[in-house]
Write an enzyme that holds these catalytic residues in place. Structure first.
Site, short mmCIF file in Angstrom:
data_model
loop_
_atom_site.label_atom_id
_atom_site.label_comp_id
_atom_site.label_asym_id
_atom_site.label_seq_id
_atom_site.Cartn_x
_atom_site.Cartn_y
_atom_site.Cartn_z
CE1 TYR A 52 -4.32 0.48 -0.43
CE2 TYR A 52 -4.43 -1.55 0.98
CZ TYR A 52 -5.09 -0.74 0.12
OH TYR A 52 -6.28 -0.89 -0.15
CD GLU A 54 -4.85 4.88 0.71
OE1 GLU A 54 -5.07 5.72 1.50
OE2 GLU A 54 -5.83 4.02 0.48
CG ASP A 197 -8.25 10.12 -24.24
OD1 ASP A 197 -7.13 9.49 -24.48
OD2 ASP A 197 -9.24 10.04 -23.84
CB THR A 223 -4.57 3.91 -21.93
OG1 THR A 223 -4.70 3.84 -23.28
CG2 THR A 223 -6.08 4.06 -21.50
CE LYS A 226 -7.16 2.24 -25.63
NZ LYS A 226 -7.50 2.95 -24.55
NE ARG A 232 -7.07 -3.46 -19.71
CZ ARG A 232 -7.17 -3.83 -20.95
NH1 ARG A 232 -6.30 -4.62 -21.57
NH2 ARG A 232 -7.97 -2.85 -21.69
N1 DSN Z 1 -12.03 0.78 -24.78
C1 DSN Z 1 -11.02 1.48 -25.57
C2 DSN Z 1 -11.21 1.45 -26.97
O1 DSN Z 1 -11.40 0.26 -27.28
O2 DSN Z 1 -10.66 2.19 -27.81
C3 DSN Z 1 -11.43 2.86 -25.18
O3 DSN Z 1 -11.49 3.08 -23.77
#
Ligand code: DSN
Length: 417
Positions: A52, A54, A197, A223, A226, A232
């Protein structure tokens, strides 16, 4: 794999093995997915999950964080260098919580936000009615034009009319370059914050294949799983000292508790991998593959929104084929090809069964697919979409899919140096 689970938890072992087999033997074309390296997995499966912490480095609410502090600072340092930005928060659990933190940091409930509509390729958290962002904030959506491009004049007009406090740029299903400078001008014209974003294209940005948003945005979210090819997770970045203070407060204690330290470590690994020369080659190949796939699909008679792509994804309009996105997704799943159904601009069909599919190349490129394989993939897709009800043809295609996939490892070393 999963040897310790085999005897202890045979049922879970079975499911894990089945998913592993699915990933190995199938062709993954979901534009937001990728395969992480074994190094990333090692950090992700580590004892860091026990801790932990925080708070933030040197300001924790728990003892024993001397090494966690170093790990978090390492991830931050690498992100700052790669994205050429002054301040980074690496704690958001994923993209939606990262975007939620931006709202909490910069807005009051009821404030007006503007984002791209879901049906134009925007994200749920950019103001869609069933998301917190459309429930607790007054949301105004801009859309793409009939050709599928962002209509900047419409964005400017809507901004002037509704005076949003914050404008989102960025998308989940937009195949073209986004003009961040134009968004900055529009935001400035009405005194709005600009949040960008870059979840889908972060990997392309650090490879120099898409303009960087950092000089234009007040705040950038991404994120990490990707095109960035990490675990993730998510990051929030800014060059503004006052904004990072607000963001940090919004992430913790505003929204989250303890950060997922194993994820932070895996982000640090992914960022180190992304700083290698091999990552630039990877990102270039992602775009080369996407453009080759787009050309082959068009040559085979499919219709693409905007007629092609600048990045890692494309949107297929299935209307001329007379099948829906859901039908196409299900048909392709039968032959072990994964895509997702997706709305197309001005879609007359509902979001759960829209008129299109979204196809992306980050995952197949990680495995080593190049132009020659991409041509085969296009052919397999088109044959599948025109073989509904023909179980013999589908069985043959599935065999070819499994055969092609089996030639490429899930844990490719190709881009890791
Ligand atoms: N789920 C993502 C996507 O597939 O683009 C976006 O959050």
């Amino acid at each position: 794999m999963f040897e310790r689970l085999k005897d202890f938890d045979p049922l879970l072992y079975k499911y894990l093995t089945q998913e592993y087999e699915r990933q190995v033997s199938g062709i993954e074309l979901i534009a937001s997915e990728n395969y992480v390296s074994e190094r990333v997995l090692e950090a992700l499966g580590s004892i860091l999950t026990n801790k932990y912490s925080e708070g933030y480095p040197k300001a924790r609410y728990y003892g024993g964080n001397q090494f966690i502090d170093r790990i978090e600072k390492l991830a931050i340092k690498r992100a700052k260098r790669l994205f050429n930005v002054k301040y980074v928060n690496v704690q958001p659990y994923s993209g939606s919580p990262a975007n939620h933190a931006v709202y909490l940091a910069l807005l009051n409930p009821g404030d007006t936000v503007m984002g791209m509509s879901l049906s134009s390729g925007g994200h749920l958290t950019h103001g869609y009615k069933v998301s917190f962002s459309g429930i607790y904030y007054r949301s105004v959506s801009y859309s793409v034009n009939d050709q599928g491009y962002i209509d900047y004049n419409q964005v400017a007009k809507l901004a002037k009319k509704y005076k949003p406090r914050l404008i989102w740029a960025g998308a989940s299903a937009y195949p073209r370059v986004i003009d961040y400078k134009r968004f900055r001008e529009i935001a400035d014209s009405v005194g709005a914050y600009l949040a960008i974003d870059i979840a889908h294209i972060a990997g392309l940005i650090i490879a120099g294949l898409h303009p960087s948003p950092v000089d234009y945005a007040d705040v950038v979210t991404t994120t990490t799983h990707k095109t960035l090819r990490g675990p993730r997770g998510a990051m929030i970045m800014t060059n503004n000292r006052e904004i990072i203070k607000k963001i940090n407060k919004a992430v913790f204690p505003g929204l989250q508790g303890g950060p997922h330290n194993h994820v932070t470590a895996a982000i640090a690994v992914a960022l180190k991998e992304a700083s290698l020369k091999g990552f630039k080659r990877y990102a270039r190949q992602v775009v080369v593959n996407a453009q080759a796939l787009a050309e082959h699909l068009k040559n085979e008679g499919l219709t693409l929104i905007t007629d092609g792509t600048d990045n890692h994804l494309m949107l297929v309009d299935l209307t001329p084929l007379g099948i829906s996105g859901k039908q196409a997704e299900e048909l392709l799943e039968k032959v072990d090809i994964s895509v997702n159904k997706n709305a197309i601009p001005n879609d007359a069909r509902p979001p759960w069964d829209p008129s299109g599919i979204r196809i992306g190349t980050p995952a197949i490129t990680t495995r080593g697919f190049k132009e020659a394989e991409v041509e085969k993939v296009a052919n397999l897709i088109v044959r599948t979409l025109t073989s509904e009800g023909n179980s013999q043809a589908l069985a043959q295609i599935k065999k070819e899919v499994n055969n092609l996939a089996s030639k490429f490892p899930l844990f490719s070393e190709e881009w890791l140096e």
